[in-house]
Design a protein around this motif. Structure first.
Motif, short mmCIF file in Angstrom:
data_model
loop_
_atom_site.label_atom_id
_atom_site.label_comp_id
_atom_site.label_asym_id
_atom_site.label_seq_id
_atom_site.Cartn_x
_atom_site.Cartn_y
_atom_site.Cartn_z
N ARG A 218 0.82 -1.20 0.00
CA ARG A 218 0.00 0.00 0.00
C ARG A 218 0.86 1.25 0.00
N GLU B 221 2.02 1.72 -3.48
CA GLU B 221 0.91 2.22 -4.28
C GLU B 221 0.62 3.69 -4.00
N CYS B 222 0.83 4.10 -2.74
CA CYS B 222 0.56 5.49 -2.37
C CYS B 222 1.66 6.44 -2.82
#
Length: 425
Positions: free
Chosen positions: A108, A111-112
């Motif tokens: 995550r 992805e961020c």
């Protein structure tokens, strides 16, 4: 009123033999003396047999009770063993789940848009003394009865760190950790992390700083719980050993209140230590303060992240969830672009507005050919076509016009003797 006196009748007394005989007949027992003796002998024998049988039953029951107790103890031992095996399996499962959860979090983060995933590594016996590990820990965030049990529950093994590092390489994000003691730094050095993070608790641990600096890897040093004098000492210790390091402004509180952030320390660090990057490590809620730190010149930004702020643990409430982290990264990248260049000039993007609204020097009155210009002949308006910019109006004073300029016309470059038009830059 007359009272009737109750008359008691004397009890009827019967001979003892008669009473005995009557009782025996009522019970169905024999009355004849010979038969009675035989009956009693038979009765005694039966009673003896019953007692013997009862004693045997008591002994048997006692023996069974003992056997049951032994069986219970054996079963209890088996249950204890099975319980410990089950607990170990549960712990193994929890470790696998935690590793998977951390992997999910790293994904995550990637992805961020984050650049690096940082953990905290401790070798507990080197970070805490025995009494610190044995002290009771009754916080609502506790994972054990003592602080040692709590920390051991949370600490990843060396194999788990290697697994996380391998996964970080797969997803394409840097992986490192704060070495919370000297042995942890040795382990991280073996892992070949790209840089060492020094937590605020070790910033004034000068022997630790010296040993870490001598490893030669870049260092990111937080400054929570420290004074400016201490940070000056840290700079003097680390700089000769390892010039590749930076300071992070940090306040060690979870969550951090805005009035305790003190972002102006970033500017002070920049003045005192102009040859090293300055960053910010934030424990506040939200992203606005971290974005402001970048606007003030922070080159490194550290924030805690979580998948759920309601999880057990003191810093989850001060952490960012994935959506917030993504918004923080977008905002930081936007601010980095907005910081731009310190050079002030007319930019290509401004040309259209300048053509539309930019003003020029125009004739306030009709100016005949050969007239020497004075200030009262000139004014500034949005003119068409564009002529001298307003900042040149004073330099036009004293110049001679070569052609007649009608009132309200733009003063053009070719209309003035020996005066070149300045170009905005």
């Amino acid at each position: 009123m007359a009272m009737t006196e109750r008359i008691r009748k004397p009890p009827t007394r019967m001979p003892r033999w008669t009473v005995w005989t009557k009782k025996r007949r009522m019970k169905g027992w024999p009355v004849d003396s010979k038969v009675v003796n035989e009956f009693h002998a038979d009765r005694f024998q039966k009673e003896k047999m019953r007692r013997t049988k009862r004693m045997r039953m008591v002994r048997r029951k006692s023996l069974m009770t003992k056997r049951m107790k032994m069986k219970t103890k054996m079963e209890k031992g088996k249950r204890t063993k099975m319980k410990s095996v089950g607990r170990r399996k549960n712990l193994d499962m929890m470790e696998k789940l935690m590793t998977m959860k951390m992997m999910r979090m790293r994904m995550r983060m990637k992805e961020c848009g984050a650049d690096c995933a940082k953990f905290q590594k401790s070798e507990l016996e080197y970070k805490f003394n025995r009494k610190a590990l044995a002290r009771p820990y009754t916080s609502k965030h506790s994972w054990g009865r003592t602080y040692g049990e709590h920390k051991r529950h949370l600490e990843f093994s060396h194999d788990q760190y290697k697994e996380l590092q391998s996964y970080a390489q797969e997803v394409g994000i840097f992986f490192t950790a704060s070495g919370m003691d000297e042995m942890a730094v040795e382990f991280l050095h073996e892992l070949n992390v790209p840089f060492f993070k020094v937590g605020s608790g070790d910033t004034n641990n000068f022997p630790y700083l010296e040993k870490t600096a001598k490893k030669g890897r870049p260092m990111v040093i937080s400054s929570g719980m420290q004074s400016m004098d201490t940070m000056k000492q840290v700079y003097q210790i680390v700089k000769p050993l390892n010039p590749n390091f930076c300071f992070l402004q940090c306040t060690s509180a979870y969550p951090l209140q805005p009035e305790d952030v003190n972002l102006r320390v970033i500017s002070e660090y920049q003045k005192l230590f102009p040859d090293i990057p300055i960053g910010y490590s934030g424990h506040e809620t939200g992203i606005a303060i971290s974005v402001a730190a970048v606007a003030l010149g922070a080159k490194v930004l550290e924030r805690h992240i979580t998948l759920d702020k309601t999880w057990k643990g003191s810093d989850h409430s001060a952490s960012l969830e994935p959506g917030e982290l993504a918004e923080l990264v977008r905002s930081v990248r936007l601010v980095e672009r907005a910081l731009g260049s310190p050079t002030k000039q007319l930019l290509p993007c401004e040309m259209a507005c300048n053509e539309k609204l930019g003003k020029s020097v125009v004739a306030k009155v009709k100016i005949p050919e050969g007239t020497i210009l004075t200030l009262d002949m000139l004014t500034v308006k949005v003119g068409e076509p564009k002529g001298y910019p307003p900042e040149d109006i004073f330099s036009l004073v004293g110049k001679k016009v070569l052609v007649t300029v009608e009132e309200d016309d733009t003063i053009l470059e070719e209309s003035v003797e020996n005066h070149g038009k300045k170009v905005k830059s």
